[in-house]
Design a protein around this motif. Structure first.
Motif, PDB file in Angstrom:
ATOM      1  N   ALA A  41       1.593  -1.263  -0.019  1.00 43.15           N
ATOM      2  CA  ALA A  41      -0.041   0.010   0.029  1.00 43.15           C
ATOM      3  C   ALA A  41       0.869   1.106  -0.594  1.00 43.15           C
ATOM      4  O   ALA A  41       0.035   2.373  -0.723  1.00 43.15           O
ATOM      5  CB  ALA A  41      -0.655   0.140   1.347  1.00 43.15           C
ATOM      6  N   ASP A  42       2.562   1.414   0.193  1.00 45.07           N
ATOM      7  CA  ASP A  42       2.831   2.456   0.378  1.00 45.07           C
ATOM      8  C   ASP A  42       3.223   2.387  -0.134  1.00 45.07           C
ATOM      9  O   ASP A  42       3.836   3.899  -1.345  1.00 45.07           O
ATOM     10  CB  ASP A  42       3.291   2.006   1.802  1.00 45.07           C
ATOM     11  CG  ASP A  42       3.232   2.370   3.070  1.00 45.07           C
ATOM     12  OD1 ASP A  42       2.249   2.644   3.593  1.00 45.07           O
ATOM     13  OD2 ASP A  42       3.984   2.242   3.941  1.00 45.07           O
ATOM     14  N   GLU A  43       4.162   1.619  -1.536  1.00 42.78           N
ATOM     15  CA  GLU A  43       4.302   1.341  -2.214  1.00 42.78           C
ATOM     16  C   GLU A  43       3.354   2.136  -3.500  1.00 42.78           C
ATOM     17  O   GLU A  43       3.866   2.872  -4.280  1.00 42.78           O
ATOM     18  CB  GLU A  43       4.562   0.225  -3.015  1.00 42.78           C
ATOM     19  CG  GLU A  43       5.852  -0.450  -2.513  1.00 42.78           C
ATOM     20  CD  GLU A  43       6.638  -1.672  -2.259  1.00 42.78           C
ATOM     21  OE1 GLU A  43       6.682  -2.566  -3.258  1.00 42.78           O
ATOM     22  OE2 GLU A  43       8.101  -1.532  -1.783  1.00 42.78           O
ATOM     23  N   LEU A  44       2.043   1.380  -3.144  1.00 45.74           N
ATOM     24  CA  LEU A  44       0.994   2.232  -4.239  1.00 45.74           C
ATOM     25  C   LEU A  44       0.617   3.561  -3.939  1.00 45.74           C
ATOM     26  O   LEU A  44       0.042   3.746  -4.680  1.00 45.74           O
ATOM     27  CB  LEU A  44       0.344   1.166  -4.079  1.00 45.74           C
ATOM     28  CG  LEU A  44       0.216   0.098  -5.144  1.00 45.74           C
ATOM     29  CD1 LEU A  44      -0.379  -0.723  -5.054  1.00 45.74           C
ATOM     30  CD2 LEU A  44       0.768  -0.207  -7.078  1.00 45.74           C
ATOM     31  N   GLN A  45       1.079   3.801  -2.911  1.00 50.28           N
ATOM     32  CA  GLN A  45       0.554   5.066  -2.185  1.00 50.28           C
ATOM     33  C   GLN A  45      -1.094   5.443  -2.170  1.00 50.28           C
ATOM     34  O   GLN A  45      -1.325   6.231  -2.302  1.00 50.28           O
ATOM     35  CB  GLN A  45       0.886   6.699  -3.009  1.00 50.28           C
ATOM     36  CG  GLN A  45       2.100   6.822  -2.663  1.00 50.28           C
ATOM     37  CD  GLN A  45       2.660   7.425  -1.237  1.00 50.28           C
ATOM     38  OE1 GLN A  45       2.051   8.343  -0.497  1.00 50.28           O
ATOM     39  NE2 GLN A  45       3.080   6.262   0.043  1.00 50.28           N
ATOM     40  N   GLU A  95      -3.961   4.782   6.557  1.00 50.85           N
ATOM     41  CA  GLU A  95      -3.376   6.168   5.503  1.00 50.85           C
ATOM     42  C   GLU A  95      -1.896   5.724   5.063  1.00 50.85           C
ATOM     43  O   GLU A  95      -1.505   4.820   5.815  1.00 50.85           O
ATOM     44  CB  GLU A  95      -3.169   7.477   5.860  1.00 50.85           C
ATOM     45  CG  GLU A  95      -3.913   7.743   6.320  1.00 50.85           C
ATOM     46  CD  GLU A  95      -5.457   8.514   5.167  1.00 50.85           C
ATOM     47  OE1 GLU A  95      -4.880   8.069   2.877  1.00 50.85           O
ATOM     48  OE2 GLU A  95      -7.084   8.596   4.853  1.00 50.85           O
ATOM     49  N   PRO A  96      -1.319   5.611   3.652  1.00 48.01           N
ATOM     50  CA  PRO A  96      -0.168   4.950   3.345  1.00 48.01           C
ATOM     51  C   PRO A  96       0.622   6.080   3.665  1.00 48.01           C
ATOM     52  O   PRO A  96       0.941   7.501   4.191  1.00 48.01           O
ATOM     53  CB  PRO A  96       0.170   5.032   1.828  1.00 48.01           C
ATOM     54  CG  PRO A  96      -0.905   6.606   2.016  1.00 48.01           C
ATOM     55  CD  PRO A  96      -1.786   5.998   2.118  1.00 48.01           C
ATOM     56  N   GLU A  97       2.152   5.286   4.407  1.00 44.52           N
ATOM     57  CA  GLU A  97       3.433   6.427   4.796  1.00 44.52           C
ATOM     58  C   GLU A  97       3.532   7.163   3.483  1.00 44.52           C
ATOM     59  O   GLU A  97       3.783   6.393   2.302  1.00 44.52           O
ATOM     60  CB  GLU A  97       4.395   5.244   5.781  1.00 44.52           C
ATOM     61  CG  GLU A  97       3.492   5.207   6.873  1.00 44.52           C
ATOM     62  CD  GLU A  97       3.932   4.235   7.385  1.00 44.52           C
ATOM     63  OE1 GLU A  97       5.670   4.592   7.498  1.00 44.52           O
ATOM     64  OE2 GLU A  97       4.187   3.856   8.759  1.00 44.52           O
ATOM     65  N   LYS A  98       4.432   8.444   3.244  1.00 47.98           N
ATOM     66  CA  LYS A  98       5.484   8.358   2.736  1.00 47.98           C
ATOM     67  C   LYS A  98       7.246   8.280   2.288  1.00 47.98           C
ATOM     68  O   LYS A  98       6.994   8.208   3.357  1.00 47.98           O
ATOM     69  CB  LYS A  98       4.653   9.814   2.593  1.00 47.98           C
ATOM     70  CG  LYS A  98       3.327  10.637   2.417  1.00 47.98           C
ATOM     71  CD  LYS A  98       2.882  11.579   2.364  1.00 47.98           C
ATOM     72  CE  LYS A  98       1.493  11.561   2.117  1.00 47.98           C
ATOM     73  NZ  LYS A  98       0.559  12.484   1.425  1.00 47.98           N
TER      74      LYS A  98
END
Length: 150
Positions: A92-96, A147-150
């Motif tokens: 999910a983080d990679e895909l934002q 929420e995704p991490e940036k």
């Protein structure tokens, strides 16, 4: 016994195996018609209600929907859920992309909070036809978002 007290493994949904597996655990005398009626009454309208909640909360925001996460009692404590949730978060983080799930009960809510999920709505999922031997009613259902991490 895997199916007593609501321990229904998600891996059995969508196949003919579920009735056989339940009968193994609850015995041939168990009234499976009552179980099907209770599950149908919950998963039909409640599932539709949960889907409406997801659409209301997430709208058109691209997200990963974590449908059913369950670990058989014999496999608990082996970090299976942890590995899966961490991998899901990484993707999910990679895909934002945000992640969304529904869960029932305080214990499950606390598990997902460890992986960064936050409660965005609390609701009830109760059916008059629920069989408490197999599937408990939940007054505390939670819609949760990470929420995704940036």
């Amino acid at each position: 016994k895997r199916f007593k007290n609501g321990n229904l493994p998600g891996g059995y949904w969508g196949g003919d195996k579920i009735e056989d597996e339940i009968r193994k655990d609850l015995g041939p005398e168990y009234d499976f018609k009552k179980w099907k009626k209770g599950v149908g009454s919950r998963l039909g309208p409640a599932g539709d209600g949960a889907e409406m909640k997801r659409k209301k909360i997430m709208g058109k925001i691209p997200h990963i929907y974590t449908a059913i996460v369950t670990t058989l009692p014999d496999c608990q404590g082996q970090k299976i859920c942890s590995r899966m949730m961490r991998q899901l978060n990484k993707i999910a983080d990679e895909l934002q992309m945000a992640c969304y799930l529904e869960t029932g009960g305080e214990r499950h809510k606390q598990i997902y909070e460890r992986y960064g999920y936050k409660v965005v709505e609390t609701w009830s999922m109760v059916s008059k036809l629920d069989d408490p031997k197999v599937w408990p009613s939940y007054d505390g259902m939670y819609s949760m978002v990470r929420e995704p991490e940036k």
